[in-house]
Design a protein around this motif. Structure first.
Motif, PDB file in Angstrom:
ATOM      1  N   UNK A  33      13.337  10.792  -4.150  1.00  9.30           N
ATOM      2  CA  UNK A  33      11.781  10.384  -4.367  1.00  9.30           C
ATOM      3  C   UNK A  33      11.032  10.994  -5.398  1.00  9.30           C
ATOM      4  N   UNK A  56      12.460   9.342  -8.513  1.00 10.61           N
ATOM      5  CA  UNK A  56      11.987   7.847  -8.756  1.00 10.61           C
ATOM      6  C   UNK A  56      10.495   8.072  -9.085  1.00 10.61           C
ATOM      7  N   UNK A  57       9.778   9.158  -9.074  1.00 14.29           N
ATOM      8  CA  UNK A  57       8.289   9.217  -9.599  1.00 14.29           C
ATOM      9  C   UNK A  57       7.443   8.847  -8.403  1.00 14.29           C
ATOM     10  N   UNK A  58       7.898   8.827  -7.321  1.00 14.57           N
ATOM     11  CA  UNK A  58       7.139   8.567  -6.101  1.00 14.57           C
ATOM     12  C   UNK A  58       6.304   9.730  -5.361  1.00 14.57           C
ATOM     13  N   UNK A  59       6.894  10.970  -5.641  1.00  9.38           N
ATOM     14  CA  UNK A  59       6.403  12.127  -5.431  1.00  9.38           C
ATOM     15  C   UNK A  59       6.138  13.323  -6.151  1.00  9.38           C
ATOM     16  N   UNK A  60       5.249  14.176  -6.077  1.00  6.46           N
ATOM     17  CA  UNK A  60       5.174  15.175  -7.195  1.00  6.46           C
ATOM     18  C   UNK A  60       5.742  16.514  -6.814  1.00  6.46           C
ATOM     19  N   UNK A 103       6.525   6.020 -16.950  1.00  3.54           N
ATOM     20  CA  UNK A 103       6.850   4.714 -16.968  1.00  3.54           C
ATOM     21  C   UNK A 103       8.236   4.513 -17.750  1.00  3.54           C
ATOM     22  N   UNK A 151      11.154   5.142 -15.351  1.00  5.65           N
ATOM     23  CA  UNK A 151      10.992   4.266 -14.242  1.00  5.65           C
ATOM     24  C   UNK A 151      11.780   2.812 -14.822  1.00  5.65           C
ATOM     25  N   UNK A 152      11.679   2.814 -16.127  1.00  2.78           N
ATOM     26  CA  UNK A 152      12.237   1.405 -16.821  1.00  2.78           C
ATOM     27  C   UNK A 152      13.629   1.503 -16.938  1.00  2.78           C
ATOM     28  N   UNK A 201      15.849   2.129  -8.613  1.00  3.05           N
ATOM     29  CA  UNK A 201      16.035   3.120  -7.391  1.00  3.05           C
ATOM     30  C   UNK A 201      15.786   2.407  -5.999  1.00  3.05           C
ATOM     31  N   UNK A 237      14.888   4.823   0.981  1.00  2.00           N
ATOM     32  CA  UNK A 237      15.474   4.701   2.223  1.00  2.00           C
ATOM     33  C   UNK A 237      14.812   3.515   3.058  1.00  2.00           C
ATOM     34  N   UNK A 238      14.067   2.917   2.838  1.00  2.00           N
ATOM     35  CA  UNK A 238      13.317   1.959   3.604  1.00  2.00           C
ATOM     36  C   UNK A 238      13.228   0.720   3.143  1.00  2.00           C
ATOM     37  N   UNK A 284      11.366  -1.860   1.298  1.00  2.00           N
ATOM     38  CA  UNK A 284      10.186  -1.837   0.316  1.00  2.00           C
ATOM     39  C   UNK A 284       9.570  -3.361  -0.052  1.00  2.00           C
ATOM     40  N   UNK A 285      10.322  -4.308   0.165  1.00  2.00           N
ATOM     41  CA  UNK A 285       9.955  -5.553  -0.248  1.00  2.00           C
ATOM     42  C   UNK A 285       8.927  -6.125   0.972  1.00  2.00           C
ATOM     43  N   UNK A 324      11.136  -6.414 -14.132  1.00  2.00           N
ATOM     44  CA  UNK A 324      12.275  -5.694 -14.897  1.00  2.00           C
ATOM     45  C   UNK A 324      12.876  -6.428 -16.070  1.00  2.00           C
TER      46      UNK A 324
END
Lengths: 267, 234, 125
Positions: B50, B53-57, B72, B75-76, B80, B83-84, B86-87, B104
């Motif tokens: 996480x 992937x830039x979803x947590x600091x 950014x 992420x490009x 990623x 584990x759950x 997300x759609x 993308x």
């Protein structure tokens, strides 16, 4: 990227809001028709009068519900961005400010549309748009450019206030998102605390302004304002207020963005 | 540092309140490698991915992807798989493909559609109505249809049935490029160890060991799976 | 072809062995082109780098030849393949004899057993 985010945001919210709007419109039209029919009849039994009043009251409640739904859906969108939806949306190669901008623009647009829609609904309920649109046309034609500018300024001011309202919610969500558990509760508490702080801040600022006015020989200023004439005085006042609200909005935005870039913590 | 390092962590720390999730994780992954991130539940695999992937600091240290901290740019080039799910569940399969194609630039929609067809996922099926396993497959297809430089897959084989698991493994092996690296976390090492170059063992937020799969087999005479069970024996 | 990668031994070693088998039994005939690394790796469910390493080893031993236009072909050198076949057979025979000894069969008994099994096919057990 911003336009794509906006498009996606718009589609997602429209999916929920348009059906609600449609439902409200149908209900309002039915009530309006009932009003039109019943208002021409005299000596109806009290029961019918009562039902008619009830119907109109429900219509108004339904409008309030619509506004509430509009705000709720837009705030929920942002709340979800810091939750389950974040795994998809925040993985996108888009800067955080674009996410905030897309959500905010979309929310404001829906609110404005919602407001306009309610005015339309009001006309339908009274079955009185003919007069309304005529009046509007007349007054528009009679407007001077100065007044028009002032009106635009008022609109801008209202828009800034509206954006501020949503930014309050966003900031509250951002603060709530810092917590490991009970995020919703934390967000709600944060919202009220923020409201409280803002209230205090405004009061303090107002008092400071008054003191400053007294200290800086406000009478002279007043004279200046009067000398310019009351129209320009209003414009100046509005401009000052607008700048104040915009600064407040910018601060809220900046903190939200900071929380989402430097302190992001998806559940 | 080697020029080919695409993904590295340096002394990474993360706390959740008073609980320590990552306690000084350091490793480097070079281009072209398929790396398994192994460890029991709670060893910090998901947290590490996480953060990457830039979803947590992180609380300390850093993650570098192609030399940059998560943002950014990273992420490009990073694909990623969380584990759950997300759609958005109200979407149809085809909408999700369109969404990825929209956002993308490295996404190959034709490839994604072909993969979905192979897995018997209909374009008009609503994601919310799919079984959990199918949702996972769907998400993995989308993730693997990007031509990224780094793939981060969090438990890609968790809830998927064995038949689909083989297909997915094949998909991963066929689709990742030589100039890309792939890191996947799992606690079901048995099926996939022969597909990996290296494994990184995490334990209580630290890297226990980073070793080549064949090197480990040569050294211990055990499969990685057996070694894993030995190391993490309760 | 059927791949069977078991636990315990390096994947790379097993790939070399199974590729050797495929070369001597004609799955990939002499002089023919073999599938690309990626394809073989996906087929075997193994890492492409490991497969690459195995093919490189076979190349070093002269059993595969890298073509300049990309891809690899099986050597056309029948002697090399014959030598490989012989080597594999010898090692299997040695292994077999070792196992028979471990079971306590002497040389005569072992020869007899081989003859019987070869003639009788699926008789007994």
């Amino acid at each position: 990227m911003l336009t794509k985010l906006l498009k996606y945001e718009w589609k997602t919210t429209a999916r929920v809001l348009l059906p609600i709007g449609g439902g409200v419109l149908i209900f309002t039209i039915l009530t309006g028709l009932a009003n039109a029919l019943l208002n021409h009849q005299s000596d109806l039994p009290a029961m019918v009068d009562f039902s008619q009043a009830m119907l109109n009251m429900i219509a108004v409640l339904v409008w309030i519900f619509l506004l509430a739904a509009c705000v709720f859906v837009n705030v929920r969108q942002f709340y979800k961005l810091l939750g389950e939806q974040g795994y998809l949306m925040l993985s996108l190669p888009a800067a955080v400010w674009k996410h905030i901008a897309a959500k905010l623009i979309c929310a404001c647009a829906w609110s404005v549309i919602g407001g306009a829609f309610l005015i339309l609904c009001g006309c339908i309920l009274n079955m009185s748009f003919g007069g309304m649109s005529l009046n509007a046309g007349d007054s528009m034609a009679g407007l001077q450019p100065g007044i028009l500018a002032a009106l635009c300024l008022v609109m801008l001011f209202l828009l800034a206030l509206l954006a501020g309202t949503y930014l309050d919610f966003y900031l509250a969500c951002g603060i709530g998102g810092q917590f490991g558990q009970q995020r919703l509760l934390a967000s709600i508490i944060a919202y009220f605390v923020l409201g409280f702080i803002e209230q205090i801040l405004s009061t303090v600022l107002m008092m400071m302004a008054v003191f400053a006015w007294v200290a800086a020989d406000g009478a002279a200023w007043m004279q200046f304002l009067y000398s310019v004439d009351s129209f320009w005085a209003t414009i100046y006042l509005l401009l000052i207020l607008l700048a104040f609200v915009l600064v407040l909005d910018a601060i809220k935005w900046a903190i939200t963005q900071w929380l989402m870039t430097r302190r992001l913590n998806l559940a | 540092m080697n020029e080919n390092v695409i993904y590295e962590a340096q002394d990474l720390h993360k706390r959740y309140g008073s609980r320590v999730a990552l306690n000084g994780v350091s490793f480097a992954v070079t281009t072209g490698k398929l790396v398994g991130l192994l460890g029991p539940n709670g060893s910090g695999k998901t947290t590490l991915l996480k953060i990457s992937a830039g979803l947590l600091t992180a609380n300390g240290g850093c993650v570098l992807i192609d030399g940059q901290e998560p943002g950014v740019y990273t992420k490009s080039i990073t694909s990623y798989l969380p584990d759950r799910m997300a759609l958005p569940t109200e979407m149809r399969a085809a909408d999700a493909v369109d969404l990825y194609a929209d956002f993308y630039t490295d996404f190959d929609a034709a490839k994604a559609r072909a993969m979905l067809a192979d897995l018997h996922i209909e374009a008009r099926n609503r994601i919310g109505a799919m079984s959990k396993g199918t949702q996972e497959k769907m998400q993995l297809c989308l993730t693997m249809s990007r031509s990224a430089r780094l793939y981060l897959l969090d438990e890609p084989l968790g809830g998927v049935d064995p038949a689909a698991r083989d297909y997915i493994l094949q998909t991963i092996l066929r689709n990742y490029h030589e100039d890309a690296a792939l890191v996947l976390s799992t606690h079901l090492i048995g099926d996939i160890e022969r597909a990996l170059d290296e494994v990184i063992f995490l334990q209580e937020g630290s890297v226990l060991r980073q070793v080549g799969v064949d090197a480990l087999r040569e050294e211990t005479g055990h499969s990685v799976d057996e070694y894993f069970r030995e190391v993490y024996k309760c | 072809m059927d791949w069977n990668i078991t636990a315990g031994r390096p994947v790379y070693v097993q790939l070399v062995e199974q590729m050797e088998l495929a070369l001597v039994n004609g799955t990939f005939p002499p002089g023919s082109k073999i599938p690309p690394v990626r394809e073989l790796a996906a087929d075997a469910g193994v890492n492409p780098n490991t497969m690459q390493r195995a093919l490189q080893e076979l190349e070093n031993r002269g059993l595969l030849q890298a073509q300049r236009t990309a891809g690899r072909t099986v050597t056309a050198d029948a002697d090399a393949l014959q030598a490989l076949r012989r080597k594999r057979a010898v090692s299997l025979a040695a292994e077999f004899l070792y196992q028979m000894q471990a079971l306590g069969l002497d040389r005569a008994e072992t020869e007899e057993l081989l003859r019987q099994t070869a003639e009788g096919g699926d008789r007994d057990e």
